[in-house]
Design an enzyme around this catalytic site. Structure first.
Site, PDB file in Angstrom:
ATOM      1  N   HIS A   1      -8.731  -3.769  -1.571  1.00 37.04           N
ATOM      2  CA  HIS A   1      -7.462  -3.401  -0.940  1.00 37.04           C
ATOM      3  C   HIS A   1      -7.380  -3.994   0.470  1.00 37.04           C
ATOM      4  CE1 HIS A   1      -3.912  -0.815  -0.781  1.00 37.04           C
ATOM      5  NE2 HIS A   1      -4.242  -0.482   0.456  1.00 37.04           N
TER       6      HIS A   1
ATOM      7  N   SER B   1       0.834  -1.205   0.000  1.00 43.87           N
ATOM      8  CA  SER B   1       0.000   0.000   0.000  1.00 43.87           C
ATOM      9  C   SER B   1       0.873   1.261   0.000  1.00 43.87           C
ATOM     10  CB  SER B   1      -0.951  -0.038   1.197  1.00 43.87           C
ATOM     11  OG  SER B   1      -1.925   0.959   1.110  1.00 43.87           O
TER      12      SER B   1
ATOM     13  N   ASP C   1      -9.549  -3.101  -6.101  1.00 41.79           N
ATOM     14  CA  ASP C   1      -8.682  -2.139  -5.422  1.00 41.79           C
ATOM     15  C   ASP C   1      -8.666  -0.827  -6.198  1.00 41.79           C
ATOM     16  OD1 ASP C   1      -6.338  -0.774  -4.331  1.00 41.79           O
ATOM     17  OD2 ASP C   1      -5.680  -2.712  -3.567  1.00 41.79           O
TER      18      ASP C   1
END
Length: 320
Positions: A294, A165, A264
């Site tokens: 995500h 991330s 995502d």
């Protein structure tokens, strides 16, 4: 056919949040996002089984401005390292939240499964510290790992940079920064659903019901990292937001492993980044896992799709 959410992942989300998830904080509200992430990751960590055969040791090194950086070293217990590969890791949290401690169970899982040691860097967060501090702090950690490779039992030619991330943003930009600085060389970049593009500030309608990190979250984070006067502007560089790379910029970067969920927010920018790497002649292994948002592997680690995901990552790490 419209997108659907993986049933196992959806069941876990239902248990965590019920049918009425908490309201999203407004754009720019960093403190609420920090406290929410701390609480959520604290809950996730409390639910993970203890891993007793991986141990940690804390080191400190100086950043470019003299700041003392925590570098947490994870190794398999009772294993003497000699010429081992290693990973320099940047944790997630959008570059605005979380700390190394929230990643202890995740990193231990990687080390237990692969035997490869990890050094996780406590880089400084935005907005208190603007770009490129997150990258240069992680670079200082990488330099520490390389300069202490002999005493740590590491082969300095077999070090990868990795992050998830916001940490994936750092790892990707770090590869560009290393190229600009002329070293130290790294053998691979491992990017887990990376946050690459400061221009992604809205959520596509067809994935909006599923995203766990949305356009307002991303706008908040990138504005904190770059500043309101620079975010989405023309003077942002790959060493700050890796999606800004050109094919020429990408030439000579280390080979990449990248994975991303189909639901995502970062999917399209990740696909585009992988395309640019390929055009630049950089080997890139890309996985797009269907029907997951995500962070799915963090909150549903026992789902079959998460297990498949971890096996691919373990293989990429072992390949070092």
């Amino acid at each position: 056919m419209p997108f659907t959410l993986n049933l196992e992942v959806g069941a876990v989300l239902g248990k965590l949040f019920g049918t009425d998830p908490p309201p999203k904080p407004p754009v720019g509200d960093i403190e609420t996002r920090r406290s929410n992430n701390d609480a959520f990751f604290g809950l996730l960590n409390s639910q993970q089984p203890a891993i007793s055969d991986v141990e940690c040791q804390d080191f400190y090194t100086k950043a470019s401005d003299g700041h003392e950086l925590l570098c947490r070293w994870f190794t398999k217990k009772d294993v003497k390292l000699s010429g081992s590969p290693a990973v320099c890791y940047a944790h997630g949290g959008g570059m605005i939240s979380l700390r190394v401690e929230y990643y202890d169970s995740t990193i231990k899982r990687y080390v237990k499964a692969t035997g490869v040691p990890f050094l996780v860097i406590e880089y400084r967060l935005a907005p208190e510290f603007k770009a490129p501090i997150q990258v240069t702090d992680t670079y200082a950690g990488l330099q520490y790992l390389v300069s202490h490779a002999n005493e740590l039992g590491v082969d300095p030619k077999r070090i990868a940079v990795m992050g998830d991330s916001g940490g994936g943003a750092i790892a990707a930009s770090l590869a560009h920064y290393i190229k600009r600085k002329g070293g130290p060389p790294v053998c691979k970049q491992i990017l887990i659903y990376p946050m690459l593009d400061d221009r992604t500030i809205s959520t596509p309608e067809n994935i909006a019901p599923f995203v766990s990190w949305d356009g307002p979250d991303n706008k908040t984070a990138w504005t904190a990292v770059l500043g309101a006067d620079r975010v989405s502007g023309d003077d942002v560089y790959p060493t700050e937001a890796a999606a800004r790379t050109t094919v020429e910029d990408a030439q000579g970067l280390p080979p990449a492993y990248i994975d991303i969920g189909e639901l995502d927010l970062f999917r399209d920018e990740t696909l585009e980044y992988a395309r640019k790497l390929g055009q630049a002649g950089v080997s890139c292994e890309l996985h797009v896992f269907p029907s997951v948002p995500h962070g799915y592997d963090a909150f549903a680690p026992d789902a079959e799709v998460s297990k498949r995901t971890f096996e691919e990552r373990f293989r990429a790490i072992r390949s070092l």
